[in-house]
Design an enzyme around this catalytic site. Structure first.
Site, PDB file in Angstrom:
ATOM      1  CG  HIS A 262     -49.988   1.440  70.814  1.00 35.81           C
ATOM      2  ND1 HIS A 262     -50.662   2.095  69.825  1.00 35.81           N
ATOM      3  CD2 HIS A 262     -50.945   1.027  71.700  1.00 35.81           C
ATOM      4  CE1 HIS A 262     -51.969   2.075  70.094  1.00 35.81           C
ATOM      5  NE2 HIS A 262     -52.165   1.435  71.231  1.00 35.81           N
ATOM      6  CG  HIS A 301     -50.852   1.701  60.988  1.00 32.26           C
ATOM      7  ND1 HIS A 301     -51.985   0.938  61.080  1.00 32.26           N
ATOM      8  CD2 HIS A 301     -50.888   2.565  62.032  1.00 32.26           C
ATOM      9  CE1 HIS A 301     -52.674   1.330  62.136  1.00 32.26           C
ATOM     10  NE2 HIS A 301     -52.041   2.305  62.727  1.00 32.26           N
ATOM     11  CG  ASP A 357     -46.997   7.975  66.630  1.00 28.65           C
ATOM     12  OD1 ASP A 357     -47.600   8.828  67.286  1.00 28.65           O
ATOM     13  OD2 ASP A 357     -47.211   6.751  66.737  1.00 28.65           O
TER      14      ASP A 357
HETATM   15  N1  CMC Z   1     -39.062   0.393  59.497  1.00 32.93           N
HETATM   16  C1  CMC Z   1     -38.484  -0.606  58.786  1.00 32.93           C
HETATM   17  N2  CMC Z   1     -39.075  -1.741  58.452  1.00 32.93           N
HETATM   18  C2  CMC Z   1     -40.347  -1.902  58.852  1.00 32.93           C
HETATM   19  C3  CMC Z   1     -41.037  -0.918  59.580  1.00 32.93           C
HETATM   20  C4  CMC Z   1     -40.348   0.270  59.903  1.00 32.93           C
HETATM   21  N3  CMC Z   1     -40.931   1.256  60.597  1.00 32.93           N
HETATM   22  N4  CMC Z   1     -42.287  -1.334  59.853  1.00 32.93           N
HETATM   23  C5  CMC Z   1     -42.392  -2.560  59.287  1.00 32.93           C
HETATM   24  N5  CMC Z   1     -41.218  -2.903  58.692  1.00 32.93           N
HETATM   25  C6  CMC Z   1     -40.937  -4.109  57.922  1.00 32.93           C
HETATM   26  C7  CMC Z   1     -40.697  -5.304  58.827  1.00 32.93           C
HETATM   27  O1  CMC Z   1     -39.335  -5.452  59.140  1.00 32.93           O
HETATM   28  C8  CMC Z   1     -41.241  -6.424  57.969  1.00 32.93           C
HETATM   29  O2  CMC Z   1     -40.273  -6.723  56.988  1.00 32.93           O
HETATM   30  P1  CMC Z   1     -40.032  -8.267  56.521  1.00 32.93           P
HETATM   31  O3  CMC Z   1     -41.336  -8.658  55.865  1.00 32.93           O
HETATM   32  O4  CMC Z   1     -38.874  -8.213  55.621  1.00 32.93           O
HETATM   33  O5  CMC Z   1     -39.771  -9.044  57.790  1.00 32.93           O
HETATM   34  C9  CMC Z   1     -42.429  -5.803  57.249  1.00 32.93           C
HETATM   35  O6  CMC Z   1     -42.120  -4.408  57.180  1.00 32.93           O
HETATM   36  C10 CMC Z   1     -43.753  -5.987  57.975  1.00 32.93           C
HETATM   37  O7  CMC Z   1     -43.582  -5.519  59.300  1.00 32.93           O
HETATM   38  P2  CMC Z   1     -44.319  -6.102  60.561  1.00 32.93           P
HETATM   39  O8  CMC Z   1     -43.526  -5.821  61.771  1.00 32.93           O
HETATM   40  O9  CMC Z   1     -44.733  -7.517  60.279  1.00 32.93           O
HETATM   41  O10 CMC Z   1     -45.638  -5.214  60.543  1.00 32.93           O
HETATM   42  P3  CMC Z   1     -46.637  -5.026  61.741  1.00 32.93           P
HETATM   43  O11 CMC Z   1     -47.953  -4.806  61.138  1.00 32.93           O
HETATM   44  O12 CMC Z   1     -46.503  -6.148  62.722  1.00 32.93           O
HETATM   45  O13 CMC Z   1     -46.081  -3.724  62.461  1.00 32.93           O
HETATM   46  C11 CMC Z   1     -45.791  -1.536  63.231  1.00 32.93           C
HETATM   47  C12 CMC Z   1     -46.692  -2.485  62.448  1.00 32.93           C
HETATM   48  C13 CMC Z   1     -46.459  -0.180  63.382  1.00 32.93           C
HETATM   49  C14 CMC Z   1     -45.546  -2.094  64.647  1.00 32.93           C
HETATM   50  C15 CMC Z   1     -44.454  -1.403  62.489  1.00 32.93           C
HETATM   51  O14 CMC Z   1     -44.667  -0.877  61.199  1.00 32.93           O
HETATM   52  C16 CMC Z   1     -43.439  -0.555  63.233  1.00 32.93           C
HETATM   53  O15 CMC Z   1     -42.713  -1.079  64.116  1.00 32.93           O
HETATM   54  N6  CMC Z   1     -43.345   0.778  62.925  1.00 32.93           N
HETATM   55  C17 CMC Z   1     -42.463   1.657  63.649  1.00 32.93           C
HETATM   56  C18 CMC Z   1     -43.096   2.054  64.961  1.00 32.93           C
HETATM   57  C19 CMC Z   1     -44.217   3.038  64.750  1.00 32.93           C
HETATM   58  O16 CMC Z   1     -44.086   4.024  64.027  1.00 32.93           O
HETATM   59  N7  CMC Z   1     -45.337   2.798  65.450  1.00 32.93           N
HETATM   60  C20 CMC Z   1     -46.488   3.678  65.418  1.00 32.93           C
HETATM   61  C21 CMC Z   1     -47.676   3.012  64.821  1.00 32.93           C
HETATM   62  S1  CMC Z   1     -48.972   4.184  64.442  1.00 32.93           S
HETATM   63  C22 CMC Z   1     -49.515   4.733  65.984  1.00 32.93           C
HETATM   64  C23 CMC Z   1     -50.367   3.753  66.657  1.00 32.93           C
HETATM   65  O17 CMC Z   1     -51.393   3.339  66.091  1.00 32.93           O
HETATM   66  O18 CMC Z   1     -50.043   3.411  67.796  1.00 32.93           O
END
Ligand code: CMC
Length: 423
Positions: A262, A301, A357
């Site tokens: 987050h 995201h 971020d």
């Molecule tokens: N790098 C590599 N792969 C990713 C990433 C990433 N940053 N984000 C998502 N994926 C992949 C994930 O492995 C999954 O692949 P598969 O379908 O093959 O298993 C797919 O994309 C969907 O990911 P998810 O984890 O199901 O997506 P989510 O909606 O649960 O997660 C997130 C959203 C923000 C937690 C995630 O994208 C992430 O961990 N990003 C990196 C951390 C980050 O930058 N966070 C800041 C978010 S914006 C600020 C805020 O609002 O707080």
């Protein structure tokens, strides 16, 4: 086409038809079929937990609006204090309202001397400023008799003003303590962002404010002020729904923000860029992400499946800041990462774009903030958003104490086994 949905319970043949409004249908439809039937929705992927009139987010098209106003217009033309008023009150302030609001905030920036001396002195010298900030929010509530009078509108308004006014003071206090520097008192003569920068950096009486950095700080505050039902805001609403005071609720929200998935992601981005070290290492790093060895921090995201509109504004702001501070050497690595990722099918297919971020940490670092302060910088303006949601929650007659149900998958009933019979 009918804007309704019909659900049939095949166990009983019973059917219910309910309206779809704004893409949402009420879960009471399921309750009417069978009160013991629940929807399984980990992480609330498909659940709208409230009605909200504060922030509109269209993730497919990369749109973000506060109370209907596009984020791009607010970042360009407004100030953080004006935006905070907008989020809380629903309308932009007129000149008199803004003058009163600015006066109120400016004259509530001091914190009790016990916070500055006795509370903060209890921390270890190298305590993480975000851990200190979270605890300080909860502690702050203990200084105000009226904190718990959440049914009294006047008292609520006082706590809102206090929280928004004092978070920059607390943030600067946490930093100064961890740097072993004396605390700087707030000033009533300068703007909200200037006051924060001055409390951070003033040595003795000396601090020369650069207007470009003051504006950049204000823009960053505006961009981070709200983002509808994210993890931190949901924490604010869940804790607030128990009628906890706003300080304790905001401490819960800040704790959620602390996590690296987050608000902690900006810190993680800079650490990642440092680890990558140089542009030549970018392809190998991207490959390691694709091999599942880690995430590309600052990308992806839950809602945006397009370029985060805040990231676009921040990228531009970064160039303005670098004109003053000199370029952050990590910028070239970040630009290369973005270029490679946006062409790679792994990221394209999953609709992973830079989020807020990805570039914010580079600006913070260029402005002199240590990485440990990045999430604190996010929390200062987000306090306004948390409070807007808290007020909306308290006014919403359809809300009750938050209490989701579970899908029990544990053992059936069984008899206690005496210790002597356990292998
Ligand atoms: N790098 C590599 N792969 C990713 C990433 C990433 N940053 N984000 C998502 N994926 C992949 C994930 O492995 C999954 O692949 P598969 O379908 O093959 O298993 C797919 O994309 C969907 O990911 P998810 O984890 O199901 O997506 P989510 O909606 O649960 O997660 C997130 C959203 C923000 C937690 C995630 O994208 C992430 O961990 N990003 C990196 C951390 C980050 O930058 N966070 C800041 C978010 S914006 C600020 C805020 O609002 O707080």
């Amino acid at each position: 086409m009918a804007e309704t949905i019909t659900i049939t319970d095949d166990r009983t043949g019973q059917t219910v038809t309910v309206p779809i409004e704004g893409g949402v249908f009420p879960a009471s439809a399921i309750r009417s079929l069978d009160p013991s039937l629940f929807v399984y929705d980990p992480a609330y992927m498909q659940t709208a937990s409230c009605k909200s009139a504060i922030t509109y987010l269209d993730g497919e098209n990369g749109i973000l609006r506060y109370r209907g106003y596009p984020i791009e217009q607010l970042a360009e033309k407004s100030t953080f204090l004006e935006v905070a008023y907008l989020l809380l009150e629903g309308e932009l302030p007129n000149p008199d309202q803004l003058a009163t609001w600015t006066h109120d905030i400016t004259h509530h920036t001091f914190i009790h001397e016990n916070m500055r001396k006795r509370f903060v002195d209890g921390f270890h010298y190298d305590a993480h400023p975000m851990g200190m900030f979270v605890s300080a929010l909860a502690a702050l509530g203990t200084f105000y008799d009226g904190a718990k009078d959440i049914d009294d509108e006047e008292s609520r308004q006082r706590q809102v003003v206090r929280l928004i006014a004092k978070t920059p003071t607390i943030a600067a206090m946490c930093y100064r303590f961890s740097a072993g520097l004396p605390f700087n008192y707030p000033s009533n003569d300068i703007s909200f962002p200037a006051n924060f920068l001055s409390m951070m950096w003033k040595i003795g009486d000396e601090y020369e404010l650069n207007p470009v950095l003051e504006k950049a700080m204000d823009v960053l505050f505006i961009l981070h002020a709200d983002h509808e039902q994210n993890c931190g805001t949901t924490a604010m609403r869940v804790v607030g729904s128990s009628n906890a005071d706003p300080y304790s609720s905001a401490a819960a929200a800040a704790s959620a923000l602390y996590g690296p998935l987050h608000g902690g992601a900006n810190e993680a981005v800079v650490r990642m860029l440092n680890d990558i070290g140089s542009i030549e290492n970018v392809p190998a790093f991207i490959q390691s992400v694709k091999d599942g060895e880690g995430r590309l921090m600052g990308f992806g995201h839950r809602v945006y499946k397009n370029y985060d509109p805040r990231a676009k504004i921040i990228k531009q702001t970064a160039y303005d800041v670098f004109e003053v501070t000199g370029k952050n050497p990590l910028l070239d690595i970040a630009l290369k990462l973005e270029e490679v990722a946006l062409q790679d099918p792994y990221f394209v297919d999953r609709k992973l774009y830079p989020n807020v971020d990805f570039y914010s940490g580079l600006i913070y670092q260029a402005m002199g903030f240590p990485v440990e302060m990045f999430t604190v910088l996010f929390a200062i303006p987000r306090t306004a958003g948390w409070l807007a949601h808290w007020q909306e929650l308290l006014a919403d007659k359809e809300q009750k104490i938050s209490r989701p149900r579970q899908w029990y998958v544990g053992p059936e009933t069984r008899d206690y086994v005496p210790m002597s019979s356990r292998s």
